[in-house]
Design an enzyme around this catalytic site. Sequence first.
Site, mmCIF file in Angstrom:
data_model
loop_
_atom_site.group_PDB
_atom_site.id
_atom_site.type_symbol
_atom_site.label_atom_id
_atom_site.label_comp_id
_atom_site.label_asym_id
_atom_site.label_seq_id
_atom_site.Cartn_x
_atom_site.Cartn_y
_atom_site.Cartn_z
ATOM 1 C CB CYS A 81 -1.731 7.126 1.139
ATOM 2 S SG CYS A 81 -3.076 6.346 2.020
ATOM 3 C CD GLU A 98 -2.911 -1.366 0.418
ATOM 4 O OE1 GLU A 98 -3.120 -0.407 -0.340
ATOM 5 O OE2 GLU A 98 -3.556 -2.417 0.382
HETATM 6 P P1 NAD Z 1 8.493 4.584 4.650
HETATM 7 O O1 NAD Z 1 8.530 3.782 3.407
HETATM 8 O O2 NAD Z 1 9.618 5.485 4.944
HETATM 9 O O3 NAD Z 1 8.354 3.623 5.931
HETATM 10 C C1 NAD Z 1 7.293 2.722 6.088
HETATM 11 C C2 NAD Z 1 7.724 1.613 7.023
HETATM 12 O O4 NAD Z 1 8.727 0.840 6.384
HETATM 13 C C3 NAD Z 1 8.319 2.079 8.338
HETATM 14 O O5 NAD Z 1 7.873 1.249 9.374
HETATM 15 C C4 NAD Z 1 9.815 1.912 8.111
HETATM 16 O O6 NAD Z 1 10.560 1.708 9.298
HETATM 17 C C5 NAD Z 1 9.830 0.667 7.258
HETATM 18 N N1 NAD Z 1 11.044 0.489 6.448
HETATM 19 C C6 NAD Z 1 11.943 1.425 6.056
HETATM 20 N N2 NAD Z 1 12.913 0.851 5.306
HETATM 21 C C7 NAD Z 1 12.605 -0.461 5.213
HETATM 22 C C8 NAD Z 1 13.196 -1.564 4.552
HETATM 23 N N3 NAD Z 1 14.319 -1.442 3.833
HETATM 24 N N4 NAD Z 1 12.597 -2.766 4.646
HETATM 25 C C9 NAD Z 1 11.448 -2.919 5.344
HETATM 26 N N5 NAD Z 1 10.848 -1.911 6.004
HETATM 27 C C10 NAD Z 1 11.420 -0.690 5.935
HETATM 28 O O7 NAD Z 1 7.115 5.369 4.609
HETATM 29 P P2 NAD Z 1 6.585 6.448 5.651
HETATM 30 O O8 NAD Z 1 7.325 7.714 5.426
HETATM 31 O O9 NAD Z 1 6.523 5.867 7.003
HETATM 32 O O10 NAD Z 1 5.059 6.614 5.169
HETATM 33 C C11 NAD Z 1 4.660 7.551 4.217
HETATM 34 C C12 NAD Z 1 4.331 6.881 2.915
HETATM 35 O O11 NAD Z 1 3.349 5.870 3.130
HETATM 36 C C13 NAD Z 1 3.695 7.826 1.898
HETATM 37 O O12 NAD Z 1 4.260 7.588 0.633
HETATM 38 C C14 NAD Z 1 2.224 7.425 1.900
HETATM 39 O O13 NAD Z 1 1.546 7.705 0.720
HETATM 40 C C15 NAD Z 1 2.329 5.963 2.153
HETATM 41 N N6 NAD Z 1 1.077 5.455 2.678
HETATM 42 C C16 NAD Z 1 0.301 4.676 1.864
HETATM 43 C C17 NAD Z 1 -0.910 4.219 2.328
HETATM 44 C C18 NAD Z 1 -1.803 3.378 1.454
HETATM 45 O O14 NAD Z 1 -2.728 2.811 1.980
HETATM 46 N N7 NAD Z 1 -1.553 3.269 0.165
HETATM 47 C C19 NAD Z 1 -1.347 4.553 3.603
HETATM 48 C C20 NAD Z 1 -0.535 5.355 4.397
HETATM 49 C C21 NAD Z 1 0.682 5.794 3.932
#
Ligand code: NAD
Length: 528
Positions: free
Chosen positions: A281, A247
Amino acid sequence: MSVETLDIKEAARGEEIVSYDPATGEALGRVPLLRVEAVVRAVQAARAAQKDWAARSFRERGRIVLAARGIVLKELEEIAALIHRESGKPAAEAISMELVPTLDLMQFFARKSVRLLKPERVGIGQYSLMGRSSKIIYKPLGVIGIISPWNFPWAIPMGEVVMALMAGNAVVLKPSELTPLIGLKIGEVFRRAGLPEGLLQVVTGDGSTGAALVEAGVDKIMFTGSVATGKRVAEMAARRLMPVVLELGGKDPMIVMDDADVERAAHAAVWGAFANSGQACASVERCYVQSRVAQKFINRIVELTRGLKQSAILEEEPDIGSMSSERQLEVVEQHVQDALSHNARALTGGRRKEGAGGWFYEPTVLVDVDHSMKVMRDETFGPVLPVMTFETEDEAIRLANDSVFGLTASVWTKNISRGRHMAEQIQAGTVMVNEVLYTHGIAQAPWGGVKESGLGHTHGRLGLLELVQPVHVHVNRMTILRDFWWFNYTPRAAQLFRGFARRFATGNPLQTSLLLPSMIRRYFERRS
Ligand code: NAD
């Protein structure tokens, strides 16, 4: 492996991350930073606990989810205050956008999973005339790894935890490093609700902890976050042939047609763009308004935006709080600067909020924007509402689809059939007519994006099906006959197969009945 909930403090061997209040910079707490070995232990312990859980009935699982729901409801204010402090959003919004949807989701899946995952008969056409039947049964996958972001730090992981548990799985949850206390609170609520020991493990940490979870031997990853991280997760999962749901980000368009209720559309645009400081998002990230009503619409959104209260102080009843991190605020600044340097105009906002202390950015309305600008192409994820005008329906659809993202979109028109028709042409996982942003809150309906916005679903029956293994169980009751297509391939058999190709494969039983003499000959050929 013993069934235990990992003592994460002990497992982290002293390594920690600090959780901050983004509105004030105050440290709220320290949580363990877990590394590979501890994450693997958590997954093993979750797996050990899952077997008994899978054997429990939906009713028993639902009872625990409803008990957890009772605790959430009782501690609503306390949880909303925690969400407010750790994410920066107003507590009122934490209740409306995180807690209300979760409470509804909990009751829905606690009660309805039994029906949603009921074994299903599959119609198998003419094979059923040969005494056969098919069913699909749904088995739990095992251990689900959930990796969640900071923007809806309660609603996103909680919803997925509930669905995974109701489907009979164990869960290892890795909350965002910006909001770990909320992740731990989810674990605490379930522990107090009587969830069996070890079944839900919360592993706090940063990206390395998330990567460790992907590699730790779980059966599926439910990932919510940025496109860049999502792709990394997908690559790691592909090497293990492990399924993932992704997502990811969005650049969601809102199209306002000239027959729309402009007043209502203006209110929706302002809420859709600025709720949660635009860090959703599904926020309205791009707005297209038909030229005939453009001036009226733009004037109104500017007026409404100027009337919003932005503050960290709950007593001031703010509409908008702080952003969740400085990193995100800097992205917003870059996008707005890029637009202004290419002759866009900020009709209101366009800068950090003066003297506010934390990560506050003023809600901003931009005009004279185009698709060459970052603010119309990349995910801004902040309180910015860029508005473009268009002339025709086709142009609006072309602009809406001119994006690498496809999460949600909205069309505003009083002509519902026109709205539906336009919705069908827009490339997005959810298209709303006269609504905006909120459908992640509908537990009953699926959620998921197309293009770079993701893969697979969460919520609704489609989301629940992501958390189970469908197994096709095929039974033949007519055991006196050997199948016609088994060995040996005599000339008579080959002739019958040609008949199957011409007649049986039409799907028409009358045609198939013409094969009866050849079938009988084949039967006697085998007996002789
Ligand atoms: P992010 O990708 O920086 O982090 C998300 C999660 O992934 C965190 O828990 C982080 O610690 C973890 N993570 C980071 N590196 C990783 C790796 N190499 N392997 C596995 N996990 C890892 O995202 P964010 O800044 O926390 O969230 C914002 C983003 O999320 C925006 O782009 C937003 O659009 C998206 N989002 C999407 C939805 C949806 O339903 N489509 C909902 C909410 C947020």
